[in-house]
Write a protein that holds these residues in place. Structure first.
Motif, PDB file in Angstrom:
ATOM      1  N   ARG A  45     -71.613  -9.666  60.625  1.00  0.00           N
ATOM      2  CA  ARG A  45     -71.688 -10.678  59.573  1.00  0.00           C
ATOM      3  C   ARG A  45     -70.465 -10.611  58.674  1.00  0.00           C
ATOM      4  O   ARG A  45     -69.873 -11.643  58.334  1.00  0.00           O
ATOM      5  CB  ARG A  45     -72.952 -10.471  58.735  1.00  0.00           C
ATOM      6  CG  ARG A  45     -73.134 -11.535  57.630  1.00  0.00           C
ATOM      7  CD  ARG A  45     -74.377 -11.278  56.838  1.00  0.00           C
ATOM      8  NE  ARG A  45     -74.289  -9.994  56.131  1.00  0.00           N
ATOM      9  CZ  ARG A  45     -75.281  -9.489  55.400  1.00  0.00           C
ATOM     10  NH1 ARG A  45     -76.439 -10.126  55.322  1.00  0.00           N
ATOM     11  NH2 ARG A  45     -75.135  -8.329  54.786  1.00  0.00           N
ATOM     12  N   SER A  48     -67.467 -11.912  60.540  1.00  0.00           N
ATOM     13  CA  SER A  48     -67.589 -13.360  60.636  1.00  0.00           C
ATOM     14  C   SER A  48     -67.124 -14.039  59.353  1.00  0.00           C
ATOM     15  O   SER A  48     -66.395 -15.040  59.384  1.00  0.00           O
ATOM     16  CB  SER A  48     -69.045 -13.732  60.936  1.00  0.00           C
ATOM     17  OG  SER A  48     -69.234 -15.130  60.881  1.00  0.00           O
ATOM     18  N   GLU A  49     -67.500 -13.476  58.209  1.00  0.00           N
ATOM     19  CA  GLU A  49     -67.119 -14.062  56.921  1.00  0.00           C
ATOM     20  C   GLU A  49     -65.624 -13.898  56.657  1.00  0.00           C
ATOM     21  O   GLU A  49     -64.962 -14.827  56.181  1.00  0.00           O
ATOM     22  CB  GLU A  49     -67.928 -13.415  55.799  1.00  0.00           C
ATOM     23  CG  GLU A  49     -69.414 -13.763  55.841  1.00  0.00           C
ATOM     24  CD  GLU A  49     -70.205 -13.018  54.774  1.00  0.00           C
ATOM     25  OE1 GLU A  49     -69.600 -12.161  54.073  1.00  0.00           O
ATOM     26  OE2 GLU A  49     -71.415 -13.285  54.644  1.00  0.00           O
ATOM     27  N   LYS A  52     -63.764 -16.074  59.272  1.00  0.00           N
ATOM     28  CA  LYS A  52     -64.184 -17.479  59.271  1.00  0.00           C
ATOM     29  C   LYS A  52     -64.468 -17.992  60.691  1.00  0.00           C
ATOM     30  O   LYS A  52     -63.963 -19.044  61.117  1.00  0.00           O
ATOM     31  CB  LYS A  52     -63.137 -18.356  58.577  1.00  0.00           C
ATOM     32  CG  LYS A  52     -62.932 -18.013  57.102  1.00  0.00           C
ATOM     33  CD  LYS A  52     -61.945 -18.922  56.427  1.00  0.00           C
ATOM     34  CE  LYS A  52     -61.819 -18.714  54.931  1.00  0.00           C
ATOM     35  NZ  LYS A  52     -62.302 -17.477  54.356  1.00  0.00           N
ATOM     36  N   VAL A  53     -65.247 -17.212  61.420  1.00  0.00           N
ATOM     37  CA  VAL A  53     -65.711 -17.606  62.748  1.00  0.00           C
ATOM     38  C   VAL A  53     -67.195 -17.295  62.841  1.00  0.00           C
ATOM     39  O   VAL A  53     -67.759 -16.601  61.982  1.00  0.00           O
ATOM     40  CB  VAL A  53     -64.954 -16.858  63.873  1.00  0.00           C
ATOM     41  CG1 VAL A  53     -63.491 -17.255  63.889  1.00  0.00           C
ATOM     42  CG2 VAL A  53     -65.096 -15.346  63.712  1.00  0.00           C
ATOM     43  N   SER A  54     -67.835 -17.814  63.885  1.00  0.00           N
ATOM     44  CA  SER A  54     -69.268 -17.575  64.045  1.00  0.00           C
ATOM     45  C   SER A  54     -69.532 -16.137  64.477  1.00  0.00           C
ATOM     46  O   SER A  54     -68.654 -15.455  65.022  1.00  0.00           O
ATOM     47  CB  SER A  54     -69.851 -18.536  65.085  1.00  0.00           C
ATOM     48  OG  SER A  54     -69.389 -18.197  66.384  1.00  0.00           O
ATOM     49  N   ARG A  55     -70.751 -15.691  64.268  1.00  0.00           N
ATOM     50  CA  ARG A  55     -71.118 -14.340  64.696  1.00  0.00           C
ATOM     51  C   ARG A  55     -71.138 -14.244  66.217  1.00  0.00           C
ATOM     52  O   ARG A  55     -70.920 -13.167  66.771  1.00  0.00           O
ATOM     53  CB  ARG A  55     -72.482 -13.959  64.108  1.00  0.00           C
ATOM     54  CG  ARG A  55     -72.446 -13.773  62.594  1.00  0.00           C
ATOM     55  CD  ARG A  55     -73.782 -13.362  62.027  1.00  0.00           C
ATOM     56  NE  ARG A  55     -74.200 -12.050  62.479  1.00  0.00           N
ATOM     57  CZ  ARG A  55     -75.318 -11.445  62.069  1.00  0.00           C
ATOM     58  NH1 ARG A  55     -76.117 -12.060  61.201  1.00  0.00           N
ATOM     59  NH2 ARG A  55     -75.632 -10.262  62.521  1.00  0.00           N
ATOM     60  N   THR A  57     -68.923 -15.630  68.177  1.00  0.00           N
ATOM     61  CA  THR A  57     -67.521 -15.346  68.528  1.00  0.00           C
ATOM     62  C   THR A  57     -67.205 -13.879  68.280  1.00  0.00           C
ATOM     63  O   THR A  57     -66.561 -13.218  69.103  1.00  0.00           O
ATOM     64  CB  THR A  57     -66.580 -16.237  67.704  1.00  0.00           C
ATOM     65  OG1 THR A  57     -66.817 -17.610  68.044  1.00  0.00           O
ATOM     66  CG2 THR A  57     -65.125 -15.892  67.974  1.00  0.00           C
TER      67      THR A  57
END
Length: 250
Positions: A45, A48-49, A52-55, A57
């Motif tokens: 998480r 991801s933050e 700036k990509v999805s979890r 990815t």
């Protein structure tokens, strides 16, 4: 979280699918020693933050790095930077077997058999080994491992009069041929690079589309007869093919 803040903007520094770009960014971070052996990664998480990509990815990138041995997961503890794997050097000037190479390095070689038996020869086998359409060829297909790590896919073909019992080959083909008094004494090898197929990548435990080192070897008896044609696909992240050259006078 600050330890990986430098990954921000990785999308513009690498090519390929997004997860592969993130994987390459992590590899560069590790090589630059911004992340070192034993360092713990932030949570998926947090990564991801920061990136700036999805979890999804993030998970695919980390899974690929774990499969390659760059990262290691410890149940209940997290994901950590692993100890670097030693690259294996294959000298091209020696016609030795995989088992002999691993023994020389103090490593334990093993194989997973994918196929072995007697077959009618294909056109390439007939041409290379000097066989007729009525001949039989022994085929050996296996996954080669060093200390339990998959490193190569090997496809070998030999005339049945040289190897009439492929099912009896154990760890070393050349040791078996030596017992049959048919061990080759020299070989010609051709090397190329190509992308791994989905099945090859699955067997070698690397991401699909990774590059592999393809080596085609034809081995000969002292009489000059070709008795082995082998196509081996090595993991390029673990294997280096090395040659020594004699430099003549100017």
């Amino acid at each position: 979280m600050n330890s990986i803040s430098g990954l921000q903007g990785f999308q513009d520094r690498f090519d390929g699918p997004l997860y592969m770009r993130l994987k390459l960014a992590f590899e560069a971070f590790i090589q630059a020693r911004h992340l070192q052996q034993g360092d713990a990664l932030p949570s998926e998480r947090d990564i991801s933050e920061i990136c700036k990509v999805s979890r999804v990815t993030v998970r695919r990138a980390i899974d690929a790095l774990v499969d390659e041995g760059a990262l290691v997961r410890r149940h209940g503890s997290g994901t950590f930077v692993a100890a670097p794997r030693e690259r294996l050097e294959q000298p091209l000037s020696l016609a030795t077997s995989f088992s002999e190479d691993m023994t020389r390095r103090g490593m334990v070689s093993s194989s997973t058999w994918l196929d072995r038996g007697l077959y009618l020869p294909g056109a390439d086998e007939m041409m290379t080994l000097g066989l007729t359409g009525n001949s039989k060829v022994a085929r050996l297909k296996r996954l080669r491992l060093a200390d339990g790590v998959p490193v190569a896919l090997e496809h070998a073909s030999l005339p049945s009069d040289i190897l009439p019992d492929p099912e009896n080959v154990d760890l070393s083909l050349y040791a078996h041929l030596a017992r049959l008094r048919a061990r080759p004494v020299r070989a010609v090898q051709r090397i190329s690079a190509r992308l791994l197929t989905q099945e090859e990548a699955r067997l070698l435990v690397v991401p699909e589309g990774e590059a592999g080192l393809a080596v085609h070897r034809v081995a000969y008896l002292a009489s000059g007869r070709a008795i082995e044609t082998t196509k081996t696909l090595y993991r390029s992240d673990l294997y280096d093919l090395v040659t020594e050259q004699i430099i003549g006078p100017a």
